[in-house]
Design a protein around this motif. Sequence first.
Motif, PDB file in Angstrom:
ATOM      1  N   THR A  35       0.815  -1.215   0.000  1.00 44.23           N
ATOM      2  CA  THR A  35       0.000   0.000   0.000  1.00 44.23           C
ATOM      3  C   THR A  35       0.849   1.265   0.000  1.00 44.23           C
ATOM      4  N   LEU A  36       1.899   1.276   0.794  1.00 46.24           N
ATOM      5  CA  LEU A  36       2.662   2.512   0.980  1.00 46.24           C
ATOM      6  C   LEU A  36       3.762   2.723  -0.051  1.00 46.24           C
ATOM      7  N   PHE A  37       4.304   1.643  -0.620  1.00 47.75           N
ATOM      8  CA  PHE A  37       5.440   1.773  -1.513  1.00 47.75           C
ATOM      9  C   PHE A  37       5.257   1.015  -2.832  1.00 47.75           C
ATOM     10  N   PRO A  38       4.162   1.220  -3.565  1.00 49.43           N
ATOM     11  CA  PRO A  38       3.976   0.441  -4.794  1.00 49.43           C
ATOM     12  C   PRO A  38       4.995   0.784  -5.881  1.00 49.43           C
ATOM     13  N   VAL A  39       5.345   2.056  -6.026  1.00 43.57           N
ATOM     14  CA  VAL A  39       6.272   2.462  -7.079  1.00 43.57           C
ATOM     15  C   VAL A  39       7.672   1.928  -6.780  1.00 43.57           C
ATOM     16  N   GLU A  40       8.104   2.063  -5.521  1.00 41.93           N
ATOM     17  CA  GLU A  40       9.430   1.588  -5.152  1.00 41.93           C
ATOM     18  C   GLU A  40       9.536   0.077  -5.328  1.00 41.93           C
ATOM     19  N   LEU A  41       8.480  -0.653  -4.967  1.00 44.83           N
ATOM     20  CA  LEU A  41       8.497  -2.103  -5.121  1.00 44.83           C
ATOM     21  C   LEU A  41       8.553  -2.492  -6.598  1.00 44.83           C
ATOM     22  N   HIS A  42       7.850  -1.749  -7.442  1.00 42.72           N
ATOM     23  CA  HIS A  42       7.882  -2.045  -8.876  1.00 42.72           C
ATOM     24  C   HIS A  42       9.284  -1.801  -9.437  1.00 42.72           C
ATOM     25  N   GLU A  43       9.902  -0.696  -9.037  1.00 40.11           N
ATOM     26  CA  GLU A  43      11.258  -0.401  -9.507  1.00 40.11           C
ATOM     27  C   GLU A  43      12.259  -1.437  -9.001  1.00 40.11           C
ATOM     28  N   THR A  44      12.103  -1.858  -7.752  1.00 39.81           N
ATOM     29  CA  THR A  44      12.983  -2.887  -7.205  1.00 39.81           C
ATOM     30  C   THR A  44      12.802  -4.201  -7.953  1.00 39.81           C
ATOM     31  N   GLY A  45      11.574  -4.534  -8.272  1.00 38.87           N
ATOM     32  CA  GLY A  45      11.303  -5.745  -9.033  1.00 38.87           C
ATOM     33  C   GLY A  45      11.933  -5.704 -10.411  1.00 38.87           C
ATOM     34  N   GLN A  46      11.849  -4.570 -11.085  1.00 41.16           N
ATOM     35  CA  GLN A  46      12.470  -4.430 -12.398  1.00 41.16           C
ATOM     36  C   GLN A  46      13.991  -4.552 -12.296  1.00 41.16           C
ATOM     37  N   TRP A  47      14.578  -3.948 -11.262  1.00 37.74           N
ATOM     38  CA  TRP A  47      16.025  -4.020 -11.062  1.00 37.74           C
ATOM     39  C   TRP A  47      16.460  -5.466 -10.824  1.00 37.74           C
ATOM     40  N   LEU A  48      15.722  -6.177  -9.948  1.00 35.96           N
ATOM     41  CA  LEU A  48      16.054  -7.579  -9.680  1.00 35.96           C
ATOM     42  C   LEU A  48      15.910  -8.438 -10.933  1.00 35.96           C
ATOM     43  N   HIS A  49      14.869  -8.180 -11.708  1.00 38.66           N
ATOM     44  CA  HIS A  49      14.658  -8.941 -12.930  1.00 38.66           C
ATOM     45  C   HIS A  49      15.832  -8.733 -13.902  1.00 38.66           C
ATOM     46  N   ALA A  50      16.297  -7.498 -14.011  1.00 42.53           N
ATOM     47  CA  ALA A  50      17.432  -7.215 -14.890  1.00 42.53           C
ATOM     48  C   ALA A  50      18.707  -7.882 -14.378  1.00 42.53           C
ATOM     49  N   LYS A  51      18.939  -7.831 -13.069  1.00 45.25           N
ATOM     50  CA  LYS A  51      20.151  -8.445 -12.498  1.00 45.25           C
ATOM     51  C   LYS A  51      20.132  -9.956 -12.678  1.00 45.25           C
ATOM     52  N   ILE A  52      19.004 -10.575 -12.411  1.00 45.88           N
ATOM     53  CA  ILE A  52      18.903 -12.040 -12.556  1.00 45.88           C
ATOM     54  C   ILE A  52      19.033 -12.428 -14.030  1.00 45.88           C
TER      55      ILE A  52
END
Length: 57
Positions: A35-52
Amino acid sequence: MTYIRANGRRKPGNYLRALLILAICLGVAYWALITLFPVELHETGQWLHAKIGALLK
């Protein structure tokens, strides 16, 4: 503090109660993050996806 009976055994149900409280706390923490950090979580997910993806190439 854990309640211990006179015979030295713990009161039945303490573990189930602790698991229930833990599950509720994890659910609340998950809900708060989503609820509080949807944008940050999406950006973190994209970063992790790129790293993996880079590691698997």
